[in-house]
Each structure stands twice: as structure tokens, then as C-alpha cells.
Design a protein around this motif. Sequence first.
Motif, short mmCIF file in Angstrom:
data_model
loop_
_atom_site.label_atom_id
_atom_site.label_comp_id
_atom_site.label_asym_id
_atom_site.label_seq_id
_atom_site.Cartn_x
_atom_site.Cartn_y
_atom_site.Cartn_z
N ILE A 36 -0.92 5.37 -3.90
CA ILE A 36 0.41 5.54 -3.53
C ILE A 36 0.35 6.29 -2.06
O ILE A 36 0.87 5.97 -1.27
CB ILE A 36 1.43 6.27 -4.58
N THR A 37 -0.31 7.30 -2.08
CA THR A 37 -0.54 8.08 -0.72
C THR A 37 -1.32 7.01 0.16
O THR A 37 -0.82 7.42 1.46
CB THR A 37 -1.54 9.26 -1.11
N LEU A 38 -2.04 6.28 -0.15
CA LEU A 38 -2.90 5.32 0.96
C LEU A 38 -1.77 4.28 1.45
O LEU A 38 -1.62 4.04 2.48
CB LEU A 38 -4.16 4.67 0.25
N ALA A 39 -1.07 3.86 0.55
CA ALA A 39 -0.02 2.84 0.90
C ALA A 39 1.20 3.58 1.91
O ALA A 39 1.51 3.01 2.61
CB ALA A 39 0.83 2.32 -0.53
N ALA A 40 1.48 4.70 1.50
CA ALA A 40 2.50 5.59 2.34
C ALA A 40 1.70 5.83 3.76
O ALA A 40 2.48 5.67 4.80
CB ALA A 40 2.78 6.97 1.78
N THR A 41 0.53 6.12 3.89
CA THR A 41 -0.29 6.33 5.08
C THR A 41 -0.27 5.11 5.85
O THR A 41 -0.03 5.06 7.18
CB THR A 41 -1.71 6.90 4.93
N GLN A 42 -0.45 3.93 5.22
CA GLN A 42 -0.58 2.62 5.88
C GLN A 42 0.78 2.27 6.31
O GLN A 42 1.13 1.79 7.33
CB GLN A 42 -1.08 1.45 4.93
N HIS A 43 1.89 2.52 5.50
CA HIS A 43 3.11 2.08 6.01
C HIS A 43 3.59 2.93 7.39
O HIS A 43 4.34 2.49 8.25
CB HIS A 43 4.19 2.49 5.04
N HIS A 44 3.26 4.26 7.13
CA HIS A 44 3.31 5.18 8.49
C HIS A 44 2.52 4.57 9.62
O HIS A 44 3.34 4.66 10.80
CB HIS A 44 2.87 6.58 8.09
N GLU A 45 1.41 4.18 9.56
CA GLU A 45 0.77 3.62 10.72
C GLU A 45 1.45 2.31 11.25
O GLU A 45 1.40 1.87 12.34
CB GLU A 45 -0.73 3.37 10.24
N LEU A 46 1.85 1.54 10.19
CA LEU A 46 2.53 0.16 10.45
C LEU A 46 3.92 0.55 11.43
O LEU A 46 4.03 -0.12 12.44
CB LEU A 46 2.73 -0.54 9.51
#
Length: 160
Positions: free
Chosen positions: A128-138
Motif C-alpha cells: 500500500i505504501t508503494l502504491a501511494a508513492t507511485q500515485h504521488h509520483e504520477l
Amino acid sequence: MVKITAHFDRIFYYLFFPLVAIIETYCALNASYIAIIGGTSFYFFAALILIIQTFLVLIKKIPYYYSAVGILLLLLCLWNTHGFAFFNYLKCVALIPAIFLSLPGLKSWQQKQKYSNALKIGLIVSLITLAATQHHELAKLKNYYSTLHNGETWQQFGAL
């Protein structure tokens, strides 16, 4: 007490694999979109490595020394993109799920159910942390491309 614990373990087992699959699918699709619109391709390769590592560790039950290959591949990808200063970047969040996938292969961690459940919860939280990080980068990439608008709608998100 034993029936409650056995019931919790059964529910946890049936919810764990689909939840991990859904989160990893989201990460892979999000990483693909980031790479397509002109962002870094690291997240795409990280999602691919994590999906393969998840399949091998959780379904095929490979030995722990093979499960650590995912960590080594992610470290190699990070070193290739940022050199020796890769721990300063937000992308090393992708290492955390790989570590949680490598630890269940150790014999001392397999023998105790309490550690196994803690590692599974840690894997879900790290994904979930990785998904949130990717969402932030996007979101950051979309904001950058929105400033470069020159009248063409196809250029708004960096498409070629």
C-alpha cells in the motif's frame, strides 16, 4: 480460543492473496502509465519483479536464497538509475515489499505462525505504501505536464 484463532487464520488466508494481487495489479498498471507518459520506468520493473517474487515465494514456495534475488534485482535497478546515492530517493520504498517477501523463506520465520501473520500484514502495508508513492509520483508528473500546455490536447500528459 483455538476455534477463534483458526477461524481468523482461515479468513486471513482467503483475504490475503486476493488483496496482494489487487494491490500489485494496481501498482503494475500505475507504473505502466507512468512509463508511457514519460516518467521513470523503474516502477514498472519494480512491479514486475515484485509480482514474479510474490508468485515464486507465496505460491511455489521456493527456498529463501532464491527469494532474495528480488531484493538484489531491485538494488541493481536503483543503482542503475541513481548511482550510489539511491537511498536518498523515494523509489527505495520498493525494497520494503521485497524484504517482506524474502523473510518468510527463512526457516526460523516459517516455524512460528505469529511471525508469518506479521510478515503478511507487513507485506500488505508495504505494498500500500508503494502504491501511494507511485500515485504521488504520477500526480507530480501530471502537474509538471499541465504547465507545458501549448494548445494540443495530446501533449497535455506527455504522450508522443
